[in-house]
Design a protein around this motif. Structure first.
Motif, short mmCIF file in Angstrom:
data_model
loop_
_atom_site.label_atom_id
_atom_site.label_comp_id
_atom_site.label_asym_id
_atom_site.label_seq_id
_atom_site.Cartn_x
_atom_site.Cartn_y
_atom_site.Cartn_z
N ASN A 44 -21.70 63.02 64.32
CA ASN A 44 -22.37 63.52 63.34
C ASN A 44 -23.21 64.76 63.71
N LYS A 45 -23.62 65.52 62.71
CA LYS A 45 -24.78 66.49 63.20
C LYS A 45 -25.79 66.72 61.87
N THR A 46 -26.94 66.68 62.18
CA THR A 46 -27.71 67.16 60.89
C THR A 46 -28.19 68.78 61.02
N GLY A 47 -28.80 69.17 60.09
CA GLY A 47 -28.98 70.70 60.20
C GLY A 47 -30.23 71.15 59.08
N GLY B 291 -35.55 75.59 53.79
CA GLY B 291 -35.51 75.34 52.33
C GLY B 291 -34.10 74.45 52.13
N PHE B 292 -33.24 74.05 53.10
CA PHE B 292 -32.01 73.69 53.01
C PHE B 292 -31.97 72.42 53.98
N GLY B 293 -31.08 71.33 53.53
CA GLY B 293 -30.79 70.36 54.27
C GLY B 293 -29.34 70.10 54.41
N ALA B 294 -28.91 69.70 55.51
CA ALA B 294 -27.22 69.48 55.82
C ALA B 294 -27.21 68.25 56.78
N TYR B 295 -25.87 67.49 56.56
CA TYR B 295 -25.61 66.59 57.30
C TYR B 295 -24.03 66.29 57.17
N VAL B 296 -23.17 66.27 58.22
CA VAL B 296 -22.09 66.00 58.33
C VAL B 296 -21.68 64.86 59.24
N LEU B 297 -20.46 64.30 59.11
CA LEU B 297 -20.13 63.11 59.82
C LEU B 297 -18.55 63.01 59.74
N PHE B 298 -17.88 62.59 60.74
CA PHE B 298 -16.32 62.19 60.54
C PHE B 298 -16.27 61.13 61.60
N VAL B 299 -14.98 60.50 61.27
CA VAL B 299 -14.49 59.26 61.98
C VAL B 299 -13.11 59.32 62.18
#
Length: 389
Positions: free
Chosen positions: A339-342, A346-354
């Motif tokens: 995972n990684k947040t960013g 003015g913006f918020g992101a989050y990605v994950l993978f399995v």
């Protein structure tokens, strides 16, 4: 591969939502997934006063897109599959890929000292700091941000040349834009082009990304969402030192999901990129339950929510943490969650993978909201996907 899109529109500042499907003949499974995403995203937007969100999911080889609210409160333009969001520090995963690509092509070794790739740094602390330490935030205490007065190439170079480590290199993890930024910059130098050129001419095309930018071109400005700060004032990220390498990418949920698909199945990429992906997903050291990769942060799967929230807590970005290096880099793991947040103002992101589940989730919002809320929403969706028939 099937693609499905479900859209939601915000009505006014309270973000009251209704959903209208634009996919044809949705199956019961599609409706179940839609209901699952709704249950996580709609309350989140209302609680955090988020004007617009894009959610993208890959599961069982199918991609699904769910769009909510507005890209701009000014013109009420709805979020769609082409809406561009600032992804902040998710950009760091591309710096990791670039350095790993340079290593795969024999242009650098992560064990090399940083000053080897920039003569102007010779005689500084970077004579004794490796590229790997820069890329894993263990250079010795480089701060989260550059001081405000550090603007322009000359002052950036002066900053690095006069900086004194707080810790011995390799001992403490201190999350840092100056650390990761210099890592990406030196990787680009080793390849003989600017970071911007390499990102736009090699990495984006290499992963099949078609709507990702450092500087949004004029003909794409209508797709660029407006961000909103904690006072709900419109804001977008401005230029800053090492911004391209650390936090400046603007992209769509569909492009970011394409990037995740390349990480889930790197065999579809060319050989050097396959090797680069493996390096970024490898583990280099541990901090508590988290294993640090190049950009990516890895957890043994399955991951309890509390563990994932703790690994993305504010103190992980603002405080130093002692590290336990692995004897040798640990190869990518299928039974792991990456995972990684960013964020920008003015913006918020989050990605994950399995990888073992071939599941990936992208959450993009045009407001910066707490990491723990992003993690909770994505984890709830993940749990449903894990048990889906």
């Amino acid at each position: 591969m099937r693609h499905k899109t479900l859209t939601g529109f915000a009505l006014g500042s309270a973000c009251s939502l209704f959903l209208a499907s634009t996919s044809a003949l949705a199956t019961p499974q599609d409706n179940h997934l839609k209901n699952t995403v709704d249950a996580s995203i709609r309350p989140l937007m209302q609680q955090q006063k988020i004007p617009g969100m894009a959610v993208a999911i890959i599961a069982k080889g199918e991609r699904h897109y769910f769009n909510y609210g507005v890209a701009s409160k000014d013109n009420q333009q709805p979020v769609d599959n082409d809406t561009l969001f600032e992804v902040g520090s998710v950009s760091k995963t591309f710096s990791g890929i670039l350095a790993a690509l340079a290593q795969a092509e024999g242009k650098l070794q992560l064990s090399d000292n940083a000053s080897q790739y920039l003569p102007a740094l010779r005689g500084s602390a970077f004579d004794h700091i490796s590229l790997l330490q820069l890329g894993t935030y263990t250079a010795g205490g480089l701060p989260l941000q550059f001081p405000d007065e550090v603007q322009g190439e000359d002052k950036i170079l002066d900053y690095y040349n006069t900086w004194k480590p707080r810790f011995s290199p390799g001992v403490q993890r201190q999350y840092s834009n100056p650390s990761l930024g210099l890592f990406g910059y030196l990787a680009a130098r080793s390849l003989g082009q600017s970071y911007e050129q390499l990102l736009e001419q090699r990495l984006f095309p290499g992963f099949g990304l078609k709507h990702s930018y450092l500087k949004v071109p004029q003909d794409q400005q209508q797709h660029y969402a407006m961000g909103y700060d904690q006072q709900d004032q419109p804001v977008r990220v401005g230029p800053g030192p090492m911004d391209a390498e650390a936090y400046a990418i603007k992209t769509s949920a569909s492009d970011l999901l394409q990037f995740i698909a390349g990480n889930l199945q790197p065999g579809q990429l060319d050989k050097p990129l396959q090797q680069a992906v493996a390096s970024t997903q490898s583990g280099y050291y541990q901090v508590g339950d988290m294993t640090q990769g190049l950009g990516w942060e890895r957890y043994a799967y399955p991951v309890p929510l509390a563990r994932l929230v703790a690994g993305n807590a504010p103190k992980m970005a603002t405080e130093p943490h002692p590290v336990q290096w692995l004897a040798t880099p640990e190869a990518p793991k299928a039974d792991a969650l990456y995972n990684k947040t960013g964020a920008t103002s003015g913006f918020g992101a989050y990605v994950l993978f399995v990888p073992s589940k071939q599941i990936g989730i992208v959450l993009l919002a045009n407001k910066n909201y707490p990491n723990q809320e992003r993690v909770k929403a994505a984890h709830a969706i993940l749990k449903e996907l894990e048990t889906a028939k």
